[in-house]
Structure formats: C-alpha cells, structure tokens
Write a protein that holds these residues in place. Structure first.
Motif, PDB file in Angstrom:
ATOM      1  N   GLU A  65       0.838  -1.203   0.000  1.00 31.16           N
ATOM      2  CA  GLU A  65       0.000   0.000   0.000  1.00 31.16           C
ATOM      3  C   GLU A  65       0.874   1.255   0.000  1.00 31.16           C
ATOM      4  O   GLU A  65       0.626   2.198  -0.769  1.00 31.16           O
ATOM      5  N   ASP A  69       0.996   3.958  -3.034  1.00 32.86           N
ATOM      6  CA  ASP A  69       0.583   5.321  -2.684  1.00 32.86           C
ATOM      7  C   ASP A  69       1.672   6.329  -3.040  1.00 32.86           C
ATOM      8  O   ASP A  69       1.380   7.407  -3.579  1.00 32.86           O
ATOM      9  N   GLU A  70       2.913   5.981  -2.753  1.00 28.27           N
ATOM     10  CA  GLU A  70       4.026   6.876  -3.088  1.00 28.27           C
ATOM     11  C   GLU A  70       4.138   7.071  -4.599  1.00 28.27           C
ATOM     12  O   GLU A  70       4.406   8.188  -5.073  1.00 28.27           O
ATOM     13  N   CYS A  72       1.667   6.833  -6.774  1.00 32.58           N
ATOM     14  CA  CYS A  72       0.529   7.681  -7.177  1.00 32.58           C
ATOM     15  C   CYS A  72       0.848   9.153  -6.926  1.00 32.58           C
ATOM     16  O   CYS A  72       0.588  10.011  -7.785  1.00 32.58           O
ATOM     17  N   ASN A  73       1.397   9.442  -5.776  1.00 35.46           N
ATOM     18  CA  ASN A  73       1.744  10.827  -5.444  1.00 35.46           C
ATOM     19  C   ASN A  73       2.812  11.374  -6.385  1.00 35.46           C
ATOM     20  O   ASN A  73       2.774  12.550  -6.773  1.00 35.46           O
ATOM     21  N   ILE A  93      -5.791   5.095  -5.592  1.00 34.94           N
ATOM     22  CA  ILE A  93      -5.523   5.517  -4.214  1.00 34.94           C
ATOM     23  C   ILE A  93      -6.631   5.019  -3.283  1.00 34.94           C
ATOM     24  O   ILE A  93      -6.373   4.540  -2.173  1.00 34.94           O
ATOM     25  N   THR A  97      -6.563   1.598  -0.403  1.00 33.65           N
ATOM     26  CA  THR A  97      -7.023   1.794   0.975  1.00 33.65           C
ATOM     27  C   THR A  97      -7.983   0.681   1.372  1.00 33.65           C
ATOM     28  O   THR A  97      -7.881   0.103   2.462  1.00 33.65           O
TER      29      THR A  97
END
Length: 233
Positions: A65, A69-70, A72-73, A93, A97
């Motif tokens: 996760e 997430d990193e 995506c950012n 994202i 979750t």
C-alpha cells in the motif's frame, strides 16, 4: 533527439508508469485474496498456526500500500494527469485503501481462528462461516477481475452481491444469539464466531467499494450511496 521523439518517449514512459501502477494494485489484490483464503481455511480446519501466520503476514499488504501510494503521489506531482488518467490514479488511491483494510480484516480473522482452534469445535466445523467466507472471497476475486478488465457490468454485479452477504451475516448473528441464550458456556466461542462473521461482512463492503471505483474510472460518475439497480439499467 527531436521534440516529437522526446514527446513520444515521455508519453510511452508515462503509459508504462500507469500500467505498472495497475499491475502493482493487482499484485496487492492477489496477496489480499491469498491472506483471506488462508484465514478462512484456518477457521474451518482449526489450524491455529495458520491463523497466526496470516495475522503476522499483514505487513506485506501494508508495505505494498505504501509503495503504490508513493507512486501515485509521484505521478500526480510530475505528470499532472487529466481526465481518465486522473480518475485512474484517484481510484487506485482509494482502491489500495480498501485492499489494506481487507488485509486488516483477514489479520483479525487469523487471530480469531487461532483462538477458536483452542476451543471445542462444533460438529459442522463452522459451516456458516465457511459459506460466508467463500462468498466474500469470490466477491474480492470478482472485484479485482473487474478492476483488471475495467468491467463495469461485472462491477455492478459485485455491488449488488453485497446485499446477499449482509443477509448471510444477519443470519449468523441471529443464530449466535440463540446459541448464547441456550448455553452460557458457549458465549466466548460464539462471540469469536460473531466477530469473524463481522470481519467477513466488512470485507464484502470493501469489495463493493472497489467496484464502485471501477465504475467511476470508466464512466466518470460516483455511484456511491445511490440505488445501484437503477444505475445499472
């Protein structure tokens, strides 16, 4: 390198980044499916060690996760995605979750399986939990398949399936209350069964959520908190 070639190169790299992102989500989904399947097996077979293994392996889901997430950012910051690409990243994202929370619920079921393994087992080997667990596991599989194919029809089917899961959970809860009223000695065991069923019901909710994100990715509309049967028509 000419400007047009550079643009093509950047575009190809961007497309690869998006594809890698989707593949990482599918990898995370596969890991979560495995965790859930093992947790259900641990309850049905009374395997305490397997239950604890599932609980202890939850860090693998959490690690994926964070990685996704990193990424995506990074894409949001460097690519400034628009339209469909932006919806994809936003949906991912949200999806990871829910996958992480499915992992948390599988961890919980693993712990409960280890406790149930130490208690007297019913003759039916928790048939109702096995049925609910397999139902929910199929929902998670169908949700990830819908995500992989961006299949809106399959997504609507999973969303509607959640109602059946809720009914199964309610039936287990009613049965549990009856058992506890008839035999106070069974309260501890029955409560563990009830908590396991509750965790499975929540997993069904998360699978439903993932499919709602797929619909959002493809159709660009938010169908959460709407009458899904009407939306599918």
């Amino acid at each position: 390198m000419q400007t047009s070639d550079l643009s093509d190169h950047i575009s190809q790299r961007y497309n690869k980044d998006l594809e890698d992102l989707r593949n990482n989500v599918l990898q995370m989904g596969g890991l979560v499916e495995t965790q859930l399947s093992l947790a259900i097996t641990a309850i049905v077979t009374g395997d305490s060690e397997l239950g604890l293994q599932v609980a202890n392996d939850d860090y693998k889901v959490n690690k994926l996760e964070v990685l996704i997430d990193e990424e995506c950012n990074r894409l949001l910051a460097t690519r400034s995605p628009a339209a469909g690409d932006l919806r994809l990243i936003v949906a991912i994202i949200k999806t990871i979750t829910d996958l992480e929370r499915i992992g948390d619920e599988a961890e919980k079921i693993g712990y409960l399986a280890s406790k149930l393994a130490e208690m007297d087992r019913p003759a039916d080997s928790y048939r109702e939990l096995k049925s609910l667990g397999n139902h929910v596991l199929q929902m998670v599989r169908d949700a990830m398949n819908a995500f992989a194919r961006l299949d809106v029809a399959a997504s609507y089917a999973v969303v509607r399936e959640d109602e059946d899961v809720d009914e199964e959970y309610d039936a287990i809860t009613r049965q549990a209350i009856t058992f506890m009223m008839e035999d106070a000695r069974s309260i501890r065991r029955v409560m563990n069964v009830t908590w396991s069923a509750r965790a499975l019901e929540r997993i069904g909710d998360h699978a439903k959520n993932i499919c709602e994100y797929v619909i959002y990715m493809v159709e660009g509309r938010d169908v959460r908190h709407t009458e899904i049967a009407q939306d599918a028509e």
